[in-house]
Design an enzyme around this catalytic site. Structure first.
Site, PDB file in Angstrom:
ATOM      1  N   ARG A  82     -67.830  35.793 -56.961  1.00 34.53           N
ATOM      2  CA  ARG A  82     -68.619  34.910 -57.833  1.00 34.53           C
ATOM      3  C   ARG A  82     -69.115  33.699 -57.058  1.00 34.53           C
ATOM      4  O   ARG A  82     -70.078  33.055 -57.461  1.00 34.53           O
ATOM      5  CB  ARG A  82     -67.777  34.464 -59.026  1.00 34.53           C
ATOM      6  N   ALA A  83     -68.460  33.369 -55.952  1.00 38.65           N
ATOM      7  CA  ALA A  83     -68.905  32.242 -55.126  1.00 38.65           C
ATOM      8  C   ALA A  83     -70.327  32.476 -54.624  1.00 38.65           C
ATOM      9  O   ALA A  83     -71.183  31.605 -54.748  1.00 38.65           O
ATOM     10  CB  ALA A  83     -67.946  32.042 -53.954  1.00 38.65           C
TER      11      ALA A  83
END
Ligand SMILES: [Zn+2]
Length: 390
Positions: free
Chosen positions: A314-315
């Site tokens: 998700r980064a």
């Protein structure tokens, strides 16, 4: 505000520095009327304002979590955000039929009434303002996802009642004190936010609802922690601190008092610039579709993520989608390393599980490191940031 506006970011910066003083007698406030403090009149808190606008431009970012103590303007900012949000097209039908259902599944994909309307060339939707839906702290899971409609059950009919999540479709969903809500409620909100739909099954009755909403959560870390896996599922994270400079605190105080005594006058003072920002948001959303990531932006982003040791994928999603939104907000169609730099702290802080132990302390260290990694040559010599504090 008579000069031409080059970009959304510039507009944000300029409007927060407007003069804001009134010597007129107080307005008669006997009439109950709900007006939100104008978003653009909030003093400072650039990170918070930027994060909220970016998530409105690009929903793939996955919402915003505001972390900070009480009284720092988090709720004020979220409540005023709806005034900036472009109108949406809502279904006229209780089954939620939409023209795009016909595009994907033909006339069988909508109800018979809507199929007739569609055939006659009548609209299935109407334009409407965005509403703010708040999840109260005492909400039960059936209030949020919906449950058996008790009025219908009295007449021996099994029907589902729509919950807050279904009402949040095409609206802004605000979860204040998300760290104090029950785990199953937070999970269902985040699942719905990620998928844009959710499914409810109660005995023999089931339904699938659309849930395409902008998500903003807030938490006060003094009152309880958020599970690390929940923290990771919010796109951007803003650490909202109290205003530091004395003149900013004084200005915030003046504005709060001015708004209490003259809400309508202040609201109309800001009506024009608020409308301009709404238009800019619409344009930025359109521009986003053709906004690309430069190779240098990709390389820079991947390097920061690797150096910070962030595991979650998700980064990358949040970092690069925010960088694209940042470029689109600045009237450009290429997101550069500069865009990545501008949003890196918002996208990457509080993502490493090691930070959870004593995370306020760890977060400060991380921010210092991010600042060092992302500083431009001119910032090293002390020149101002692009979105500087006024
Ligand atoms: Zn219908």
């Amino acid at each position: 505000m008579t000069e031409p506006v080059r970009s959304l970011t510039e507009l944000l910066e300029r409007s927060s520095a407007r003069r804001f003083l009134r010597a007129a007698p107080p307005e008669d406030l006997g009439l109950a009327e709900h007006l939100a403090f104008p978003f653009l009149a909030i003093v400072g808190q650039e990170d918070m304002k930027l994060a909220l606008l970016l998530t409105l431009i690009n929903p793939v970012i996955g919402g915003v979590l505001l972390v900070g103590p009480r009284g720092t303007g988090k709720t004020t900012a979220v409540r005023s955000l709806v005034d900036l949000m472009p109108d949406v097209e809502r279904s006229r039908c209780s089954y939620g039929c939409l023209p795009e259902d016909v595009d994907s599944g033909g006339l069988d994909a909508i109800c018979p009434d809507c199929a007739l309307k569609f055939g006659a060339g009548e609209p299935l939707t109407y334009p409407d303002r965005v509403h703010l839906i708040e999840i109260p702290l005492n909400a039960r899971v059936e209030d949020v996802v919906g449950g058996i409609d008790e009025r219908a059950a009295v007449h021996n009919r099994l029907r589902l009642s729509r919950g807050l999540l279904a009402r949040a479709d095409l609206n802004l969903l605000y979860v204040d004190e998300v760290n104090l809500l029950a785990d199953d409620i937070v999970d269902s909100i985040l699942d719905a936010a990620a998928q844009g739909t959710f499914h409810v099954q109660r005995g023999a009755v089931s339904a699938t609802y659309r849930a395409r909403f902008a998500l903003v959560g807030s938490m006060n870390p003094e009152e309880g922690r958020l599970r690390p896996q929940i923290l990771d599922r919010f796109g951007l994270r803003v650490v909202v601190r109290g205003l530091e400079k004395k003149q900013h605190r004084m200005e915030a105080y003046r504005r709060a008092v001015a708004f209490r005594t003259h809400p309508r006058a202040i609201h109309s003072d800001y009506a024009e610039v608020t409308e301009t920002v709404r238009q800019e948001l619409i344009e930025a959303r359109q521009r986003l579709a053709s906004t690309q990531l430069a190779a240098s932006a990709e390389a820079f982003g991947l390097r920061i993520i690797q150096e910070l040791g962030v595991d979650s994928l998700r980064a990358e999603i949040t970092l690069f989608e925010s960088a694209r939104a940042h470029a689109a907000a600045d009237s450009r169609t290429t997101a550069t390393a500069e865009d990545v730099r501008a949003i890196a702290a918002l996208a990457l802080r509080l993502r490493r599980s090691a930070f959870m132990e004593d995370y306020l302390q760890a977060q400060a260290a991380e921010d210092r490191r991010l600042l060092r990694l992302t500083r431009t040559p001119s910032q090293r010599t002390g020149a101002g940031r692009k979105l500087r504090t006024k």
